[in-house]
Design a protein around this motif. Structure first.
Motif, PDB file in Angstrom:
ATOM      1  N   LEU A 162       9.167  37.452  32.222  1.00 59.95           N
ATOM      2  CA  LEU A 162       7.654  37.687  32.189  1.00 59.95           C
ATOM      3  C   LEU A 162       7.313  39.027  32.449  1.00 59.95           C
ATOM      4  CD1 LEU A 162       4.705  37.114  30.947  1.00 59.95           C
ATOM      5  CD2 LEU A 162       4.579  36.005  33.148  1.00 59.95           C
ATOM      6  N   HIS A 163       7.868  39.242  33.844  1.00 54.54           N
ATOM      7  CA  HIS A 163       7.438  40.719  34.678  1.00 54.54           C
ATOM      8  C   HIS A 163       8.385  41.630  34.431  1.00 54.54           C
ATOM      9  CE1 HIS A 163       4.205  38.653  36.780  1.00 54.54           C
ATOM     10  NE2 HIS A 163       4.970  37.492  36.730  1.00 54.54           N
ATOM     11  N   GLU A 164       8.112  42.779  33.849  1.00 55.73           N
ATOM     12  CA  GLU A 164       8.858  43.894  33.776  1.00 55.73           C
ATOM     13  C   GLU A 164       8.896  44.434  35.172  1.00 55.73           C
ATOM     14  OE1 GLU A 164       8.014  46.253  30.232  1.00 55.73           O
ATOM     15  OE2 GLU A 164       8.856  44.764  28.850  1.00 55.73           O
ATOM     16  N   GLY A 165       9.839  45.173  35.615  1.00 56.88           N
ATOM     17  CA  GLY A 165       9.680  45.714  37.029  1.00 56.88           C
ATOM     18  C   GLY A 165       9.827  44.678  37.810  1.00 56.88           C
ATOM     19  N   GLY A 168      10.849  46.034  41.591  1.00 58.24           N
ATOM     20  CA  GLY A 168       9.654  46.303  42.305  1.00 58.24           C
ATOM     21  C   GLY A 168       8.536  45.480  42.514  1.00 58.24           C
ATOM     22  N   LEU A 169       8.225  44.710  41.800  1.00 56.18           N
ATOM     23  CA  LEU A 169       7.151  43.530  42.070  1.00 56.18           C
ATOM     24  C   LEU A 169       7.720  42.586  43.198  1.00 56.18           C
ATOM     25  CD1 LEU A 169       4.572  42.338  41.283  1.00 56.18           C
ATOM     26  CD2 LEU A 169       5.829  41.004  39.477  1.00 56.18           C
ATOM     27  N   THR A 170       8.877  42.254  43.034  1.00 60.70           N
ATOM     28  CA  THR A 170       9.616  41.303  44.195  1.00 60.70           C
ATOM     29  C   THR A 170       9.501  42.111  45.663  1.00 60.70           C
ATOM     30  OG1 THR A 170      11.824  42.074  43.658  1.00 60.70           O
ATOM     31  CG2 THR A 170      10.794  39.647  42.664  1.00 60.70           C
ATOM     32  N   HIS A 221       0.624  46.053  36.362  1.00 62.87           N
ATOM     33  CA  HIS A 221       1.612  45.177  35.915  1.00 62.87           C
ATOM     34  C   HIS A 221       1.861  45.360  34.550  1.00 62.87           C
ATOM     35  CE1 HIS A 221       2.307  43.135  39.627  1.00 62.87           C
ATOM     36  NE2 HIS A 221       1.248  42.236  39.493  1.00 62.87           N
ATOM     37  N   SER A 222       3.253  45.476  34.182  1.00 62.57           N
ATOM     38  CA  SER A 222       3.582  45.433  32.873  1.00 62.57           C
ATOM     39  C   SER A 222       4.326  44.033  32.602  1.00 62.57           C
ATOM     40  CB  SER A 222       4.771  46.468  32.749  1.00 62.57           C
ATOM     41  OG  SER A 222       4.093  47.809  32.684  1.00 62.57           O
ATOM     42  N   LEU A 223       4.020  43.432  31.418  1.00 61.18           N
ATOM     43  CA  LEU A 223       4.497  42.064  31.154  1.00 61.18           C
ATOM     44  C   LEU A 223       5.194  42.184  29.753  1.00 61.18           C
ATOM     45  CD1 LEU A 223       1.584  41.696  32.825  1.00 61.18           C
ATOM     46  CD2 LEU A 223       2.388  39.328  33.097  1.00 61.18           C
TER      47      LEU A 223
END
Length: 281
Positions: A162-165, A168-170, A221-223
């Motif tokens: 679901l989460h692009e990037g 970086g998000l983690t 956020h990009s999803l």
């Protein structure tokens, strides 16, 4: 000697991440037996004795002055969030409050339910979901009450898709969690979650060892949603007054953008009680 104190462990972790050339120390052909800076180099850069710095790292000195902490922050090239965290670690550990549980007041739930085109999720300091609205749950089934979103982000393949990037998000999420953990070393729930994620997630082990800290207030956020496709959402992270570390995350799309149209379509599905494909697993 290894340090058992949060302050000593943090100093050691940050020291090995600073390259000598970044602080003006020439290396040349010299063989260095340690990663990053030596203890004596940190001491010189901070203007303190090597013995005093050694006591700080080993946990034998626990009451450095604000001036010493600021000097160490400069020597270790800490940013504002990391500098504030260093000061917090040097304070007496916070007592873990005894309270009546992670209760979300009804009027708070009414408020987030009144935003049909804004996804809202309320977390506690452990990043457990305490409340969410219909649009948030349409974005991801992991925004339902009771799910730990740090665990799901690191271990659920659907969350990773679901989460692009995701990398970086983690990194940001673990650094935010670290900022809450260090000043409450007696919190058994935090310690248990760290132990669990250390065992189950190689990504968590990598990020936790870095000792990075951040304070996140807003961003993008990009999803890639299985029902409505690509979404670019702007988020805000707001503290909830009168709680023990509860925060609300709000996700919105820029008005008139393709993401706004896609989010509106998802909101319509949620309002009709149609379970999105994402929630069906």
């Amino acid at each position: 000697m290894s340090s058992d104190t949060p302050l000593g462990g943090y100093l050691r972790a940050r020291r090995v991440r600073v390259r000598p050339e970044d602080v003006g120390i020439p290396v040349g052909a010299e063989q260095r037996r340690v990663d990053g800076l030596r203890r004596e180099e940190v001491a010189v850069l901070a203007g303190i004795s090597t013995e005093y710095y050694l006591r700080l790292e080993q946990g034998r000195e626990s009451n450095p002055s604000a001036q010493v902490l600021d000097a160490l922050a400069r020597a270790l090239r800490l940013d504002a969030a990391a500098r504030a965290y260093l000061h917090e670690l040097a304070q007496r550990p916070s007592a873990v409050p005894v309270h009546g549980g992670d209760l979300v007041q009804p009027h708070v739930q009414w408020l987030i339910d009144s935003w049909p085109c804004t996804a809202a999720v309320i977390h506690n300091r452990y990043i457990d979901v305490l409340a969410s609205n219909a649009l948030a749950r349409a974005l991801s089934p992991n925004y339902r009450v009771g799910v730990n979103n740090l665990r799901s982000l690191l271990t659920d393949p659907a969350d990773r898709a679901l989460h692009e990037g995701w990398d970086g998000l983690t990194a940001r999420s673990v650094a935010l969690f670290r900022s809450m953990f260090g000043v409450r070393p007696g919190d058994a729930r935090l310690g248990s979650l760290v132990d669990e994620l250390t065992s189950s997630s190689a990504r968590f082990r990598e990020l936790w060892a870095r000792n990075d800290v951040v304070q996140v207030t807003d961003g993008v956020h990009s999803l890639q949603h299985p029902d409505v496709g690509a979404l670019t959402l702007h988020f805000m992270r707001l503290p909830l007054a009168g709680t023990d570390g509860h925060t609300v995350y709000l996700y919105q799309a820029e008005p008139g953008s393709p993401s706004a149209e896609a989010l509106a379509a998802l909101a319509a599905l949620a309002a009709q009680g149609v379970q999105p494909q994402a929630a069906r697993g």
